[in-house]
Design a protein around this motif. Structure first.
Motif, PDB file in Angstrom:
ATOM      1  N   GLY A 187      -5.551 152.146 -94.428  1.00 34.60           N
ATOM      2  CA  GLY A 187      -4.408 151.228 -94.383  1.00 34.60           C
ATOM      3  C   GLY A 187      -4.820 149.867 -93.835  1.00 34.60           C
ATOM      4  N   LEU A 188      -5.657 149.895 -92.810  1.00 31.57           N
ATOM      5  CA  LEU A 188      -6.089 148.625 -92.225  1.00 31.57           C
ATOM      6  C   LEU A 188      -7.002 147.869 -93.195  1.00 31.57           C
ATOM      7  CD1 LEU A 188      -5.897 146.943 -89.552  1.00 31.57           C
ATOM      8  CD2 LEU A 188      -8.260 147.675 -89.209  1.00 31.57           C
ATOM      9  N   ARG A 189      -7.917 148.619 -93.833  1.00 28.61           N
ATOM     10  CA  ARG A 189      -8.809 147.971 -94.808  1.00 28.61           C
ATOM     11  C   ARG A 189      -7.989 147.319 -95.932  1.00 28.61           C
ATOM     12  NH1 ARG A 189     -14.089 149.241 -95.280  1.00 28.61           N
ATOM     13  NH2 ARG A 189     -13.771 151.260 -94.296  1.00 28.61           N
ATOM     14  N   GLN A 193      -7.791 143.430 -96.968  1.00 34.04           N
ATOM     15  CA  GLN A 193      -8.107 143.101 -98.365  1.00 34.04           C
ATOM     16  C   GLN A 193      -6.972 142.269 -98.980  1.00 34.04           C
ATOM     17  OE1 GLN A 193     -10.854 144.393-100.656  1.00 34.04           O
ATOM     18  NE2 GLN A 193      -9.911 142.582-101.575  1.00 34.04           N
ATOM     19  N   ARG A 194      -5.758 142.663 -98.640  1.00 39.04           N
ATOM     20  CA  ARG A 194      -4.603 141.962 -99.192  1.00 39.04           C
ATOM     21  C   ARG A 194      -4.514 140.541 -98.624  1.00 39.04           C
ATOM     22  NH1 ARG A 194       1.599 143.147 -99.249  1.00 39.04           N
ATOM     23  NH2 ARG A 194       2.040 141.426-100.657  1.00 39.04           N
ATOM     24  N   ILE A 195      -4.812 140.387 -97.356  1.00 40.47           N
ATOM     25  CA  ILE A 195      -4.817 139.046 -96.752  1.00 40.47           C
ATOM     26  C   ILE A 195      -5.839 138.180 -97.482  1.00 40.47           C
ATOM     27  CG2 ILE A 195      -5.460 137.753 -94.664  1.00 40.47           C
ATOM     28  CD1 ILE A 195      -4.154 140.123 -93.069  1.00 40.47           C
ATOM     29  N   TYR A 196      -7.006 138.764 -97.730  1.00 33.66           N
ATOM     30  CA  TYR A 196      -8.038 138.028 -98.461  1.00 33.66           C
ATOM     31  C   TYR A 196      -7.508 137.581 -99.833  1.00 33.66           C
ATOM     32  CZ  TYR A 196     -12.496 136.865-100.575  1.00 33.66           C
ATOM     33  OH  TYR A 196     -13.503 136.193-101.193  1.00 33.66           O
ATOM     34  N   SER A 197      -6.810 138.492-100.517  1.00 27.97           N
ATOM     35  CA  SER A 197      -6.381 138.165-101.879  1.00 27.97           C
ATOM     36  C   SER A 197      -5.248 137.132-101.924  1.00 27.97           C
ATOM     37  CB  SER A 197      -6.034 139.425-102.670  1.00 27.97           C
ATOM     38  OG  SER A 197      -4.881 139.985-102.131  1.00 27.97           O
ATOM     39  N   VAL A 198      -4.420 137.038-100.893  1.00 21.73           N
ATOM     40  CA  VAL A 198      -3.343 136.024-100.933  1.00 21.73           C
ATOM     41  C   VAL A 198      -3.805 134.649-100.410  1.00 21.73           C
ATOM     42  CG1 VAL A 198      -1.409 137.650-100.774  1.00 21.73           C
ATOM     43  CG2 VAL A 198      -2.315 136.620 -98.677  1.00 21.73           C
ATOM     44  N   LEU A 199      -5.001 134.601 -99.835  1.00 17.48           N
ATOM     45  CA  LEU A 199      -5.495 133.313 -99.330  1.00 17.48           C
ATOM     46  C   LEU A 199      -6.129 132.501-100.455  1.00 17.48           C
ATOM     47  CD1 LEU A 199      -7.194 134.093 -95.891  1.00 17.48           C
ATOM     48  CD2 LEU A 199      -5.410 132.370 -96.296  1.00 17.48           C
ATOM     49  N   ASN A 200      -5.876 131.209-100.444  1.00 14.19           N
ATOM     50  CA  ASN A 200      -6.541 130.316-101.387  1.00 14.19           C
ATOM     51  C   ASN A 200      -8.006 130.161-100.962  1.00 14.19           C
ATOM     52  OD1 ASN A 200      -4.100 129.853-102.717  1.00 14.19           O
ATOM     53  ND2 ASN A 200      -3.518 128.257-101.248  1.00 14.19           N
ATOM     54  N   MET A 242     -16.276 144.225 -91.046  1.00 17.48           N
ATOM     55  CA  MET A 242     -15.438 144.635 -92.171  1.00 17.48           C
ATOM     56  C   MET A 242     -14.898 143.399 -92.925  1.00 17.48           C
ATOM     57  SD  MET A 242     -12.365 147.147 -91.505  1.00 17.48           S
ATOM     58  CE  MET A 242     -11.112 147.458 -92.641  1.00 17.48           C
ATOM     59  N   LEU A 243     -14.451 142.429 -92.171  1.00 21.22           N
ATOM     60  CA  LEU A 243     -13.905 141.217 -92.789  1.00 21.22           C
ATOM     61  C   LEU A 243     -15.002 140.445 -93.510  1.00 21.22           C
ATOM     62  CD1 LEU A 243     -11.444 140.342 -89.910  1.00 21.22           C
ATOM     63  CD2 LEU A 243     -10.783 140.649 -92.305  1.00 21.22           C
ATOM     64  N   GLU A 244     -16.189 140.439 -92.933  1.00 21.86           N
ATOM     65  CA  GLU A 244     -17.311 139.762 -93.603  1.00 21.86           C
ATOM     66  C   GLU A 244     -17.644 140.464 -94.912  1.00 21.86           C
ATOM     67  OE1 GLU A 244     -20.696 138.770 -91.139  1.00 21.86           O
ATOM     68  OE2 GLU A 244     -19.341 138.113 -89.540  1.00 21.86           O
ATOM     69  N   SER A 245     -17.560 141.801 -94.909  1.00 17.25           N
ATOM     70  CA  SER A 245     -17.882 142.535 -96.145  1.00 17.25           C
ATOM     71  C   SER A 245     -16.831 142.279 -97.230  1.00 17.25           C
ATOM     72  CB  SER A 245     -18.029 144.027 -95.859  1.00 17.25           C
ATOM     73  OG  SER A 245     -16.747 144.579 -95.634  1.00 17.25           O
ATOM     74  N   LEU A 246     -15.646 141.859 -96.829  1.00 19.16           N
ATOM     75  CA  LEU A 246     -14.597 141.554 -97.817  1.00 19.16           C
ATOM     76  C   LEU A 246     -14.749 140.151 -98.401  1.00 19.16           C
ATOM     77  CD1 LEU A 246     -11.401 142.999 -96.045  1.00 19.16           C
ATOM     78  CD2 LEU A 246     -12.561 143.922 -98.043  1.00 19.16           C
ATOM     79  N   GLY A 247     -15.606 139.337 -97.815  1.00 18.71           N
ATOM     80  CA  GLY A 247     -15.819 137.984 -98.355  1.00 18.71           C
ATOM     81  C   GLY A 247     -15.447 136.864 -97.393  1.00 18.71           C
ATOM     82  N   PHE A 248     -15.066 137.211 -96.177  1.00 19.05           N
ATOM     83  CA  PHE A 248     -14.809 136.167 -95.177  1.00 19.05           C
ATOM     84  C   PHE A 248     -16.133 135.724 -94.556  1.00 19.05           C
ATOM     85  CE2 PHE A 248     -10.578 138.193 -95.171  1.00 19.05           C
ATOM     86  CZ  PHE A 248      -9.768 137.066 -95.202  1.00 19.05           C
ATOM     87  N   GLY A 249     -16.172 134.480 -94.113  1.00 16.41           N
ATOM     88  CA  GLY A 249     -17.341 133.979 -93.402  1.00 16.41           C
ATOM     89  C   GLY A 249     -17.395 134.575 -92.001  1.00 16.41           C
ATOM     90  N   PRO A 250     -18.451 134.230 -91.242  1.00 16.97           N
ATOM     91  CA  PRO A 250     -18.581 134.780 -89.891  1.00 16.97           C
ATOM     92  C   PRO A 250     -17.409 134.407 -88.998  1.00 16.97           C
ATOM     93  CG  PRO A 250     -20.229 133.070 -90.317  1.00 16.97           C
ATOM     94  CD  PRO A 250     -19.515 133.297 -91.602  1.00 16.97           C
ATOM     95  N   ASP A 267      -9.433 135.073 -83.127  1.00 12.69           N
ATOM     96  CA  ASP A 267     -10.590 134.843 -84.001  1.00 12.69           C
ATOM     97  C   ASP A 267     -10.143 134.194 -85.301  1.00 12.69           C
ATOM     98  OD1 ASP A 267     -12.094 136.291 -82.095  1.00 12.69           O
ATOM     99  OD2 ASP A 267     -11.553 138.184 -83.079  1.00 12.69           O
ATOM    100  N   MET A 268     -11.062 133.440 -85.875  1.00 11.53           N
ATOM    101  CA  MET A 268     -10.722 132.721 -87.108  1.00 11.53           C
ATOM    102  C   MET A 268     -11.781 133.030 -88.172  1.00 11.53           C
ATOM    103  SD  MET A 268     -10.093 128.692 -86.992  1.00 11.53           S
ATOM    104  CE  MET A 268     -10.573 127.707 -88.366  1.00 11.53           C
ATOM    105  N   TYR A 269     -11.336 133.308 -89.384  1.00  9.58           N
ATOM    106  CA  TYR A 269     -12.242 133.637 -90.493  1.00  9.58           C
ATOM    107  C   TYR A 269     -11.893 132.746 -91.690  1.00  9.58           C
ATOM    108  CZ  TYR A 269     -13.002 137.986 -87.872  1.00  9.58           C
ATOM    109  OH  TYR A 269     -13.289 138.901 -86.894  1.00  9.58           O
ATOM    110  N   ILE A 270     -12.906 132.262 -92.382  1.00  7.14           N
ATOM    111  CA  ILE A 270     -12.657 131.439 -93.567  1.00  7.14           C
ATOM    112  C   ILE A 270     -12.979 132.252 -94.823  1.00  7.14           C
ATOM    113  CG2 ILE A 270     -13.205 129.237 -94.740  1.00  7.14           C
ATOM    114  CD1 ILE A 270     -12.269 128.641 -91.934  1.00  7.14           C
ATOM    115  N   LYS A 271     -12.117 132.148 -95.812  1.00  2.00           N
ATOM    116  CA  LYS A 271     -12.376 132.818 -97.101  1.00  2.00           C
ATOM    117  C   LYS A 271     -13.425 132.006 -97.845  1.00  2.00           C
ATOM    118  CE  LYS A 271     -10.141 134.165-101.422  1.00  2.00           C
ATOM    119  NZ  LYS A 271      -8.912 134.675-102.016  1.00  2.00           N
TER     120      LYS A 271
END
Ligand SMILES: C[S@@+](CC[C@H](N)C(=O)[O-])C[C@H]1O[C@@H](n2cnc3c(N)ncnc32)[C@H](O)[C@@H]1O
Length: 273
Positions: A187-189, A193-200, A242-250, A267-271
């Protein structure tokens, strides 16, 4: 009264009192400037309203699973509006007739100026009621309070209309534990993943994860939560990779705020891709 099994606490901001939210103060100053923002798990909308009012956001939507909280969030919007310094509509050339004056007015109408917050004391509303909100045509729909709205939805399962357009910034403050404890590792993954997909592309994800220590209390709420938490393999310390493996930067660790159980990192992550 039912247990707040999703972290849907009433009166949450009475436990985290502050004039302006210290977590937002950790972010780079231009984080929300002109941006489309989603605040997931907005509770009674205090953070959502602050982003819309004081941080120059273009549009902010707060979503929460609990309809009572969303109704309180709409009230918070009017309460915050009622404390803001009144804004005089500009005359053609400003108050003094100077060009400089006109420039500052243009800044105001494009939404870049910061209004004066907490100008009127809250006690004024208690005695006389909140101020009416003027129609959006007179202020512009990208200026507070017209640039903020709220929706009731379980965002792990339901879409809200704003999702279709995408967001520049997604905020998830103190919600990961509840998503994790209710939905398990998968569920968390799926949530991340969904946050990643809705971000520009180039979009920003701001996360304030709760510590593993805090999951203990959740386990005691009911059998289902106890079983799910017992079977978790992921820990908050794994979220970064986990977030890095989804495509977010460090991760950028912006700092910590809060006392006692609220002592948490932001914490802040950039797509990136
Ligand atoms: C502990 S509160 C944090 C409130 C706020 N984000 C803050 O930190 O100031 C967590 C909020 O997330 C909401 N929430 C939990 N699961 C949710 C879900 N699946 N969809 C939407 N909101 C959810 C709860 O109702 C609650 O208001």
């Amino acid at each position: 009264m039912s247990l707040p099994t999703h972290g849907n606490y009433y009166g949450y901001y009475l436990k985290r009192p502050s004039v302006t939210d210290p977590r937002l103060a950790l972010l780079p100053e231009d984080t929300f400037d002109g941006k489309k923002v989603l605040d997931i798990g907005c509770n009674e909308g205090w953070v959502t309203c602050e982003i819309a009012q004081a941080w120059g956001a273009h549009k902010v939507v707060g979503v929460d699973i609990d309809d009572t909280l969303i109704r309180a969030a709409w009230k918070r919007r009017q309460a915050v509006w009622s404390m803001q310094k009144p804004y005089d509509p500009p005359s053609e050339l400003g108050e003094t007739g100077n060009k400089e004056d006109l420039n500052s007015i243009q800044v105001e109408t494009t939404g870049l100026a910061r209004p004066q917050l907490n100008y009127f004391p809250a006690s004024l509303q208690h005695s006389f009621g909140p101020l009416p909100i003027p129609p959006s045509q007179t202020r512009g729909k990208h200026i507070f309070p017209h640039n903020v709205s709220f929706r009731t939805a379980d965002w792990t399962k339901e879409e809200i209309v704003e999702d279709a357009d995408g967001y520049d910034v997604v905020v998830a403050f103190s919600i990961s534990k509840w998503i994790h404890a209710n939905g398990g590792d998968e569920g968390l993954r799926a949530f991340f993943q969904r946050i990643y997909s809705v971000l520009n592309p180039g979009g920003v994800f701001v996360l304030e994860p709760q510590e593993w220590e805090g999951y203990k209390k959740v386990r005691r709420m009911n059998d289902s939560l106890r079983d799910t938490v017992q079977n978790l393999k992921l820990r908050p310390s794994n979220f970064e990779s986990m977030l890095e493996s989804l495509g977010f930067g460090p991760a950028r660790h912006l700092g910590t705020t809060g006392e006692g159980g609220f002592h948490r990192t932001v914490d802040m992550y950039i797509k990136e891709r």
